[in-house]
Design a protein around this motif. Structure first.
Motif, PDB file in Angstrom:
ATOM      1  N   ALA A  27     -51.866  35.529  31.155  1.00 30.35           N
ATOM      2  CA  ALA A  27     -52.608  34.487  30.646  1.00 30.35           C
ATOM      3  C   ALA A  27     -53.175  34.580  29.451  1.00 30.35           C
ATOM      4  CB  ALA A  27     -53.816  34.013  31.704  1.00 30.35           C
ATOM      5  N   MET A  28     -53.432  35.815  29.042  1.00 32.81           N
ATOM      6  CA  MET A  28     -54.142  36.149  27.622  1.00 32.81           C
ATOM      7  C   MET A  28     -52.899  35.879  26.723  1.00 32.81           C
ATOM      8  SD  MET A  28     -56.740  39.133  28.438  1.00 32.81           S
ATOM      9  CE  MET A  28     -56.275  39.793  27.027  1.00 32.81           C
ATOM     10  N   ARG A  29     -51.642  36.228  27.049  1.00 30.72           N
ATOM     11  CA  ARG A  29     -50.555  36.239  26.292  1.00 30.72           C
ATOM     12  C   ARG A  29     -50.199  34.928  26.045  1.00 30.72           C
ATOM     13  NH1 ARG A  29     -47.363  39.338  28.838  1.00 30.72           N
ATOM     14  NH2 ARG A  29     -48.064  41.158  27.825  1.00 30.72           N
ATOM     15  N   GLN A  30     -50.176  34.215  27.233  1.00 38.48           N
ATOM     16  CA  GLN A  30     -49.729  32.732  27.030  1.00 38.48           C
ATOM     17  C   GLN A  30     -50.951  31.922  26.079  1.00 38.48           C
ATOM     18  OE1 GLN A  30     -47.066  31.184  27.997  1.00 38.48           O
ATOM     19  NE2 GLN A  30     -47.600  29.464  27.112  1.00 38.48           N
ATOM     20  N   GLY A  31     -52.240  32.355  26.109  1.00 38.41           N
ATOM     21  CA  GLY A  31     -53.270  31.702  25.299  1.00 38.41           C
ATOM     22  C   GLY A  31     -53.001  32.004  24.152  1.00 38.41           C
ATOM     23  N   ARG A  32     -52.413  33.234  23.494  1.00 35.57           N
ATOM     24  CA  ARG A  32     -52.241  33.552  22.240  1.00 35.57           C
ATOM     25  C   ARG A  32     -50.860  32.590  21.597  1.00 35.57           C
ATOM     26  NH1 ARG A  32     -53.342  38.914  24.197  1.00 35.57           N
ATOM     27  NH2 ARG A  32     -51.087  39.471  24.032  1.00 35.57           N
ATOM     28  N   ASP A  34     -49.999  29.786  22.869  1.00 29.57           N
ATOM     29  CA  ASP A  34     -50.269  28.547  22.462  1.00 29.57           C
ATOM     30  C   ASP A  34     -50.886  28.214  21.079  1.00 29.57           C
ATOM     31  OD1 ASP A  34     -49.152  27.917  24.927  1.00 29.57           O
ATOM     32  OD2 ASP A  34     -51.089  27.728  26.140  1.00 29.57           O
ATOM     33  N   ALA A  35     -51.812  29.215  20.850  1.00 33.19           N
ATOM     34  CA  ALA A  35     -52.657  29.090  19.665  1.00 33.19           C
ATOM     35  C   ALA A  35     -51.830  29.131  18.533  1.00 33.19           C
ATOM     36  CB  ALA A  35     -53.605  30.089  19.608  1.00 33.19           C
ATOM     37  N   LEU A  36     -50.697  30.325  18.561  1.00 31.88           N
ATOM     38  CA  LEU A  36     -49.684  30.589  17.688  1.00 31.88           C
ATOM     39  C   LEU A  36     -48.812  29.276  17.318  1.00 31.88           C
ATOM     40  CD1 LEU A  36     -48.324  32.275  15.298  1.00 31.88           C
ATOM     41  CD2 LEU A  36     -46.940  32.935  17.404  1.00 31.88           C
ATOM     42  N   ARG A  37     -48.576  28.423  18.387  1.00 28.61           N
ATOM     43  CA  ARG A  37     -47.615  27.347  18.318  1.00 28.61           C
ATOM     44  C   ARG A  37     -48.489  26.051  17.628  1.00 28.61           C
ATOM     45  NH1 ARG A  37     -45.150  27.944  24.123  1.00 28.61           N
ATOM     46  NH2 ARG A  37     -43.078  28.867  23.568  1.00 28.61           N
ATOM     47  N   ALA A  38     -49.782  26.203  17.923  1.00 26.96           N
ATOM     48  CA  ALA A  38     -50.930  25.036  17.319  1.00 26.96           C
ATOM     49  C   ALA A  38     -50.825  25.136  15.884  1.00 26.96           C
ATOM     50  CB  ALA A  38     -52.133  25.027  18.004  1.00 26.96           C
ATOM     51  N   GLU A  39     -51.035  26.640  15.459  1.00 24.46           N
ATOM     52  CA  GLU A  39     -51.036  26.899  13.799  1.00 24.46           C
ATOM     53  C   GLU A  39     -49.779  26.487  13.231  1.00 24.46           C
ATOM     54  OE1 GLU A  39     -53.586  28.176  12.090  1.00 24.46           O
ATOM     55  OE2 GLU A  39     -54.758  27.832  13.549  1.00 24.46           O
ATOM     56  N   ILE A  40     -48.457  26.732  13.912  1.00 25.91           N
ATOM     57  CA  ILE A  40     -47.401  26.500  13.049  1.00 25.91           C
ATOM     58  C   ILE A  40     -47.120  25.121  13.080  1.00 25.91           C
ATOM     59  CG2 ILE A  40     -44.923  26.497  13.508  1.00 25.91           C
ATOM     60  CD1 ILE A  40     -45.005  29.236  15.112  1.00 25.91           C
ATOM     61  N   GLU A  41     -47.595  24.314  14.374  1.00 29.79           N
ATOM     62  CA  GLU A  41     -47.580  22.847  14.173  1.00 29.79           C
ATOM     63  C   GLU A  41     -48.522  22.248  12.875  1.00 29.79           C
ATOM     64  OE1 GLU A  41     -46.256  18.897  14.779  1.00 29.79           O
ATOM     65  OE2 GLU A  41     -45.483  20.888  15.509  1.00 29.79           O
ATOM     66  N   HIS A  42     -49.552  22.709  13.012  1.00 31.26           N
ATOM     67  CA  HIS A  42     -50.642  22.570  11.907  1.00 31.26           C
ATOM     68  C   HIS A  42     -49.898  22.511  10.482  1.00 31.26           C
ATOM     69  CE1 HIS A  42     -54.066  21.770   9.531  1.00 31.26           C
ATOM     70  NE2 HIS A  42     -54.059  22.931   9.121  1.00 31.26           N
ATOM     71  N   GLY A  43     -49.386  23.883  10.196  1.00 39.96           N
ATOM     72  CA  GLY A  43     -48.832  24.249   8.888  1.00 39.96           C
ATOM     73  C   GLY A  43     -47.567  23.221   8.634  1.00 39.96           C
ATOM     74  N   ALA A  44     -46.833  23.047   9.631  1.00 39.60           N
ATOM     75  CA  ALA A  44     -45.592  21.961   9.624  1.00 39.60           C
ATOM     76  C   ALA A  44     -46.055  20.596   9.320  1.00 39.60           C
ATOM     77  CB  ALA A  44     -44.660  21.999  10.788  1.00 39.60           C
ATOM     78  N   THR A  45     -47.035  20.156   9.555  1.00 36.89           N
ATOM     79  CA  THR A  45     -47.525  18.782   9.299  1.00 36.89           C
ATOM     80  C   THR A  45     -48.509  18.721   8.353  1.00 36.89           C
ATOM     81  OG1 THR A  45     -48.977  18.850  11.185  1.00 36.89           O
ATOM     82  CG2 THR A  45     -46.914  17.952  11.813  1.00 36.89           C
ATOM     83  N   SER A  46     -48.803  19.822   7.545  1.00 38.83           N
ATOM     84  CA  SER A  46     -50.040  19.805   6.724  1.00 38.83           C
ATOM     85  C   SER A  46     -49.795  19.533   5.282  1.00 38.83           C
ATOM     86  CB  SER A  46     -50.728  21.049   6.662  1.00 38.83           C
ATOM     87  OG  SER A  46     -50.036  22.177   5.864  1.00 38.83           O
ATOM     88  N   GLY A  47     -48.532  19.218   4.907  1.00 41.33           N
ATOM     89  CA  GLY A  47     -48.249  18.478   3.605  1.00 41.33           C
ATOM     90  C   GLY A  47     -47.046  19.238   3.280  1.00 41.33           C
TER      91      GLY A  47
END
Length: 70
Positions: A27-32, A34-47
């Motif tokens: 569960a902890m690994r999955q949470g990390r 998910d957070a990494l995927r969100a950061e990647i998505e943020h970077g990919a869509t940030s400009g």
């Protein structure tokens, strides 16, 4: 047959505890993840990004002491 006071054999409790720890780690690994995927998505869509050559040029400047936050 020996039990641990709960009616279960000691090795069953150990196995059960181990499975619980593995589930907790997953569960902890999955949470990390998910957070990494969100950061990647943020970077990919940030400009617009910068080229790899520019990234390395900036890094070389920092290493050489020529820039602090380029």
């Amino acid at each position: 047959m020996k039990t641990d006071g709960t009616g279960r054999r000691p090795y069953c409790r150990t196995a059960s505890d181990s499975i619980g720890l593995l589930k907790e780690q997953d569960a902890m690994r999955q949470g990390r993840l998910d957070a990494l995927r969100a950061e990647i998505e943020h970077g990919a869509t940030s400009g617009p990004g910068i080229s790899g050559d520019q990234v390395f040029a900036n890094a070389r400047k920092r290493i050489a002491g020529g820039a602090t936050n380029s």
